[in-house]
Scaffold this active site. Sequence first.
Site, PDB file in Angstrom:
ATOM      1  N   LYS A 129       0.858  -1.098  -0.058  1.00 14.12           N
ATOM      2  CA  LYS A 129      -0.056   0.031  -0.171  1.00 14.12           C
ATOM      3  C   LYS A 129       0.897   1.043   0.034  1.00 14.12           C
ATOM      4  O   LYS A 129       1.563   1.423   0.864  1.00 14.12           O
ATOM      5  CB  LYS A 129      -1.055   0.212   1.270  1.00 14.12           C
ATOM      6  CG  LYS A 129      -2.163  -0.996   1.281  1.00 14.12           C
ATOM      7  CD  LYS A 129      -2.877  -0.975   2.540  1.00 14.12           C
ATOM      8  CE  LYS A 129      -3.381   0.056   2.978  1.00 14.12           C
ATOM      9  NZ  LYS A 129      -4.280  -0.044   4.176  1.00 14.12           N
TER      10      LYS A 129
ATOM     11  N   GLU B 202       1.678  -1.107  16.309  1.00 15.85           N
ATOM     12  CA  GLU B 202       1.165  -1.737  15.173  1.00 15.85           C
ATOM     13  C   GLU B 202       1.597  -3.342  15.784  1.00 15.85           C
ATOM     14  O   GLU B 202       0.959  -4.288  15.353  1.00 15.85           O
ATOM     15  CB  GLU B 202       1.961  -1.535  14.219  1.00 15.85           C
ATOM     16  CG  GLU B 202       1.371  -0.331  13.558  1.00 15.85           C
ATOM     17  CD  GLU B 202       0.263  -0.535  12.709  1.00 15.85           C
ATOM     18  OE1 GLU B 202      -0.439  -1.460  12.671  1.00 15.85           O
ATOM     19  OE2 GLU B 202      -0.297   0.845  12.556  1.00 15.85           O
TER      20      GLU B 202
ATOM     21  N   HIS C  33      -7.538   1.623  13.512  1.00 15.11           N
ATOM     22  CA  HIS C  33      -7.085   2.843  12.505  1.00 15.11           C
ATOM     23  C   HIS C  33      -7.995   3.946  11.934  1.00 15.11           C
ATOM     24  O   HIS C  33      -7.714   4.938  11.835  1.00 15.11           O
ATOM     25  CB  HIS C  33      -6.366   2.301  11.250  1.00 15.11           C
ATOM     26  CG  HIS C  33      -5.144   1.620  11.318  1.00 15.11           C
ATOM     27  ND1 HIS C  33      -4.967   0.601  12.563  1.00 15.11           N
ATOM     28  CD2 HIS C  33      -3.916   1.725  10.908  1.00 15.11           C
ATOM     29  CE1 HIS C  33      -3.478   0.477  12.525  1.00 15.11           C
ATOM     30  NE2 HIS C  33      -3.106   0.989  11.496  1.00 15.11           N
TER      31      HIS C  33
ATOM     32  N   HIS D 108       1.705   8.097  14.818  1.00 17.77           N
ATOM     33  CA  HIS D 108       0.743   7.051  14.185  1.00 17.77           C
ATOM     34  C   HIS D 108       0.441   6.099  15.316  1.00 17.77           C
ATOM     35  O   HIS D 108      -0.691   5.722  15.714  1.00 17.77           O
ATOM     36  CB  HIS D 108       1.269   6.522  12.951  1.00 17.77           C
ATOM     37  CG  HIS D 108       0.399   5.467  12.288  1.00 17.77           C
ATOM     38  ND1 HIS D 108      -0.859   5.630  11.805  1.00 17.77           N
ATOM     39  CD2 HIS D 108       0.537   4.173  12.364  1.00 17.77           C
ATOM     40  CE1 HIS D 108      -1.537   4.536  11.421  1.00 17.77           C
ATOM     41  NE2 HIS D 108      -0.651   3.472  11.606  1.00 17.77           N
TER      42      HIS D 108
END
Length: 375
Positions: free
Chosen positions: A143, A185, A252, A268
């Site tokens: 991505k 993550e 997310h 993030h």
Amino acid sequence: MSGAPVPTTIPVGTDYDVVIGAGVLDRVGDLLGDDVERVLVVHPPTLPELTSRVAAALEAQGYAVHLAEVPDAEAAKTAEVAATLWAQLGRAGFTRTDAVVGVGGGTVTDLAGFVAASWLRGVRVVQVPTTLLGMVDAAVGGKTGINTAEGKNLVGAFHPPAGVLCDVDVLSTLPGADLVAGLAEVVKCGFIADPVILDLVEAAVADDPDRARSAANPHLRELIERAVRVKAEVVAADLRESSLREVLNYGHTFGHAVEQVEQFSWRHGEAVGVGMVYVAELARLTGHLTGPEGDALVARHRSVLESLGLPTTYPAGRWDALLTAMRRDKKSRGSTLRFVVLDGLAEPTRLAGPDVALLQAAYGLVSRHADAPAH
């Protein structure tokens, strides 16, 4: 012979490999494949030594190396920066058999991948992530994208790399806050697919909390490998995020909204940490997590994330802005908001179009006692 562990190679379907090991940075050329003559190395200004090592390794294998320094962090992911790189590729005469190498964190690899995807409708890209977040998330999966004023990653393409090279040695120079943010993550992969990840994190924290939050974590390489395997298995089954791959977006939708409302001042992983707590509460409110086991799983979200120093709350009074940002999320379908929630540990499912009152109620549960962002 060195006593260093042999690198681990994790295939992503039949498309490409992720190589994870110590001292493997010089192997970048091995992942480029045949026929490449020119290589554009995209890098931030903060990594001169690593960039020089990558460039030297490529030049030693006979490649013509062109360096492209881009801004650090989210400032790199703009149409203006991408256009500058396209111009550089054009001036240097890059053809369809040439390649791009992204060296840096997730913002650099996202940008490098997008530039490679769009130049001549697609040239090869090798990703060399230098952050934990990049290794376990951004650089793996194909991505690519850039941001716009309206949202994060709204412009992009699916473009699998020719390979991903993760040198765990570079994490020793990563600022502590950035490494902790990357662990969010990793933890996500534990909740959606591999609970051993959570066990390893909890064991490391119990043994030495400070060490658990650093590159000296004795389980760090295994955590990286486990997280990459989770992502590789999902991506191989769903390259273009049509169904299964959505589970990787756990936390997310809300997390990206926080990033946008905070104008990307939050890391993030920090935003995703709060996002995971948000969808855990949403799962309980919508009946996906029930009874004592459900309550314990929601509590485990908070305990694991807080033990790593990640935020689990967000200030009150920002609901309207958050909802607006979530409605722009690329995972929405028309006016329908979509979330990934859990039916149990490692049992993710999709939740489409929940009542806005429940969404706001879940926000109330993560905004209690949140007088200021926890960084």
